[in-house]
Scaffold this active site. Structure first.
Site, PDB file in Angstrom:
ATOM      1  N   TYR A  49     -59.726 -23.767  27.322  1.00 28.29           N
ATOM      2  CA  TYR A  49     -59.562 -24.207  28.719  1.00 28.29           C
ATOM      3  C   TYR A  49     -60.903 -24.476  29.409  1.00 28.29           C
ATOM      4  O   TYR A  49     -60.933 -25.134  30.443  1.00 28.29           O
ATOM      5  CB  TYR A  49     -58.827 -23.148  29.545  1.00 28.29           C
ATOM      6  CG  TYR A  49     -57.473 -22.747  29.067  1.00 28.29           C
ATOM      7  CD1 TYR A  49     -56.744 -23.517  28.163  1.00 28.29           C
ATOM      8  CD2 TYR A  49     -56.892 -21.562  29.525  1.00 28.29           C
ATOM      9  CE1 TYR A  49     -55.494 -23.111  27.727  1.00 28.29           C
ATOM     10  CE2 TYR A  49     -55.638 -21.162  29.104  1.00 28.29           C
ATOM     11  CZ  TYR A  49     -54.946 -21.925  28.205  1.00 28.29           C
ATOM     12  OH  TYR A  49     -53.711 -21.518  27.783  1.00 28.29           O
ATOM     13  N   ARG A 262     -48.378 -21.180  47.570  1.00 27.10           N
ATOM     14  CA  ARG A 262     -47.618 -21.081  46.321  1.00 27.10           C
ATOM     15  C   ARG A 262     -47.966 -19.806  45.565  1.00 27.10           C
ATOM     16  O   ARG A 262     -47.106 -19.193  44.928  1.00 27.10           O
ATOM     17  CB  ARG A 262     -47.912 -22.306  45.442  1.00 27.10           C
ATOM     18  CG  ARG A 262     -47.373 -23.604  46.011  1.00 27.10           C
ATOM     19  CD  ARG A 262     -46.118 -24.058  45.287  1.00 27.10           C
ATOM     20  NE  ARG A 262     -45.574 -25.255  45.907  1.00 27.10           N
ATOM     21  CZ  ARG A 262     -45.959 -26.492  45.612  1.00 27.10           C
ATOM     22  NH1 ARG A 262     -46.930 -26.683  44.739  1.00 27.10           N
ATOM     23  NH2 ARG A 262     -45.377 -27.523  46.190  1.00 27.10           N
ATOM     24  N   ASN A 266     -45.059 -17.234  44.508  1.00 32.99           N
ATOM     25  CA  ASN A 266     -44.825 -16.850  43.118  1.00 32.99           C
ATOM     26  C   ASN A 266     -44.810 -15.337  42.922  1.00 32.99           C
ATOM     27  O   ASN A 266     -44.261 -14.841  41.935  1.00 32.99           O
ATOM     28  CB  ASN A 266     -45.884 -17.484  42.212  1.00 32.99           C
ATOM     29  CG  ASN A 266     -45.712 -18.981  42.066  1.00 32.99           C
ATOM     30  OD1 ASN A 266     -44.641 -19.523  42.327  1.00 32.99           O
ATOM     31  ND2 ASN A 266     -46.767 -19.666  41.657  1.00 32.99           N
ATOM     32  N   GLU A 277     -22.918 -13.796  37.243  1.00 30.14           N
ATOM     33  CA  GLU A 277     -22.450 -15.176  37.220  1.00 30.14           C
ATOM     34  C   GLU A 277     -23.624 -16.155  37.188  1.00 30.14           C
ATOM     35  O   GLU A 277     -23.590 -17.167  36.474  1.00 30.14           O
ATOM     36  CB  GLU A 277     -21.566 -15.446  38.436  1.00 30.14           C
ATOM     37  CG  GLU A 277     -21.143 -16.893  38.616  1.00 30.14           C
ATOM     38  CD  GLU A 277     -20.259 -17.419  37.486  1.00 30.14           C
ATOM     39  OE1 GLU A 277     -20.104 -18.650  37.394  1.00 30.14           O
ATOM     40  OE2 GLU A 277     -19.752 -16.608  36.679  1.00 30.14           O
ATOM     41  N   ARG A 281     -24.477 -18.877  34.250  1.00 31.47           N
ATOM     42  CA  ARG A 281     -24.702 -20.308  34.487  1.00 31.47           C
ATOM     43  C   ARG A 281     -26.056 -20.756  33.920  1.00 31.47           C
ATOM     44  O   ARG A 281     -26.161 -21.827  33.324  1.00 31.47           O
ATOM     45  CB  ARG A 281     -24.625 -20.612  35.983  1.00 31.47           C
ATOM     46  CG  ARG A 281     -23.260 -20.421  36.594  1.00 31.47           C
ATOM     47  CD  ARG A 281     -23.261 -20.830  38.058  1.00 31.47           C
ATOM     48  NE  ARG A 281     -23.473 -22.279  38.196  1.00 31.47           N
ATOM     49  CZ  ARG A 281     -23.870 -22.861  39.318  1.00 31.47           C
ATOM     50  NH1 ARG A 281     -24.136 -22.118  40.399  1.00 31.47           N
ATOM     51  NH2 ARG A 281     -24.028 -24.180  39.370  1.00 31.47           N
TER      52      ARG A 281
END
Length: 314
Positions: A49, A262, A266, A277, A281
């Site tokens: 990086y 942000r 986060n 449920e 999904r």
């Protein structure tokens, strides 16, 4: 899920990623400093990086300013690049990483890919001539030496399949602590997670939001209708639903944003849980791997197909 929430091994459950397109030292340094102020303590980097130096500068500045008491308050992960994935190059590569970071140790050192290249080959595009066979045993023995020397508090891997982990565990005297791989609701990694859990290996999710905006990323996660519907019904963002889902799998996760709002969002996924449920999904979302690693495949190289690279686990 606060930034200070940790695994049993002391690894913060959420970390900030620093993979960027092209070197941006000063923006990275400023972003890491801001993230420390917001509450992040885990920072994920790699030789590839080229962000180790600005992270080290930010860490030193944070200690000087009192934002953290000492370097020991931070958890730093870095990674061995493919051109150094050779027995005699692993320890020197980590020593160079430590010079870049201006640190005496990393908390976690990972084999970036189960791939070896000729020494010195660093940037894509790669050709078939760049690749050489990956000697997993030799590389891992050198990784273990990094740990014994105190240069890395823990060692692990990234982008390893169940089959490759099984091979590694057959001879490792120090087993990998972590396997960092792509995990998100569009690539849920059920088989790999179950395998790692059974072997005591912590799964760490990169690209939990699908890496939208990167050269290989996709909108598939953030644009998934199921996730958008759950987010709207819960008054959350799609990102928060994704991160909460990863967290509830028991995985660590690496998120990347240099925007302070942000960054805070986060981290702000505590105080609520997905329902059974909602989990059902999400489990029904069609699965497809986003980061295929095509650049490491060549008809004349060690991995001649994606099936070989991932051992059919795609």
């Amino acid at each position: 899920m606060g930034a200070g929430d940790k695994t049993a091994a002391g690894m913060p459950r959420i970390g900030m990623g620093t993979a960027v397109q092209g070197p941006k030292p000063d923006p990275i340094r400023r972003a890491v400093l801001r993230a420390i102020e917001v509450g992040y303590r885990h920072f994920d980097t790699a030789a590839h990086y080229e962000t180790e130096a600005p992270i080290g500068e930010a860490a030193a500045e944070a200690v000087r300013s009192g934002a953290v008491a000492s370097r020991d308050d931070l958890f730093i992960t870095s990674k061995l690049w493919c051109s150094d994935a050779h027995r005699d190059r692993v320890v020197p590569a980590l020593r160079q990483t430590l010079r870049n970071l201006q640190m005496e140790y990393v908390d976690l050192y990972l084999v970036h890919w189960p791939v070896s290249m000729k020494p010195g080959r660093f940037k894509a595009p790669f050709t078939a001539e760049d690749f050489v066979p990956f000697d997993m045993r030799a590389v891992w023995e050198a990784m273990e030496e990094c740990h014994r020397l105190g240069l890395a508090k823990a060692i692990g891997v990234a982008n390893f399949s169940c089959k490759k982990l099984e091979t590694l565990l057959s001879f490792a005297t120090i087993p990998p602590t972590v396997n960092q791989v792509e995990v998100n609701p569009v690539w849920q990694q059920r088989k790999l997670r179950e395998f790692c859990r059974g072997k005591g290996i912590q799964l760490c999710a990169y690209s939990p939001l699908g890496a939208k905006g990167t050269h290989w990323g996709s909108d598939a996660v953030m644009d998934a209708g199921v996730l958008q519907e759950i987010a709207a019904s819960r008054g959350k963002s799609v990102a928060q639903v994704c991160l909460r889902w990863v967290y509830e799998q028991g995985d660590c996760l690496i998120v990347k944003s240099f925007d302070e709002a942000r960054m805070r969002e986060n981290l702000d996924v505590d105080g609520w849980e997905l329902t059974e449920e909602e989990h059902r999904r999400i489990a029904e979302i069609p699965q497809r791997k986003i980061n295929l690693g095509k650049r490491y495949v060549s008809e004349h190289g060690p991995y001649k197909s994606l099936e070989e690279l991932w051992d059919g686990e795609i």
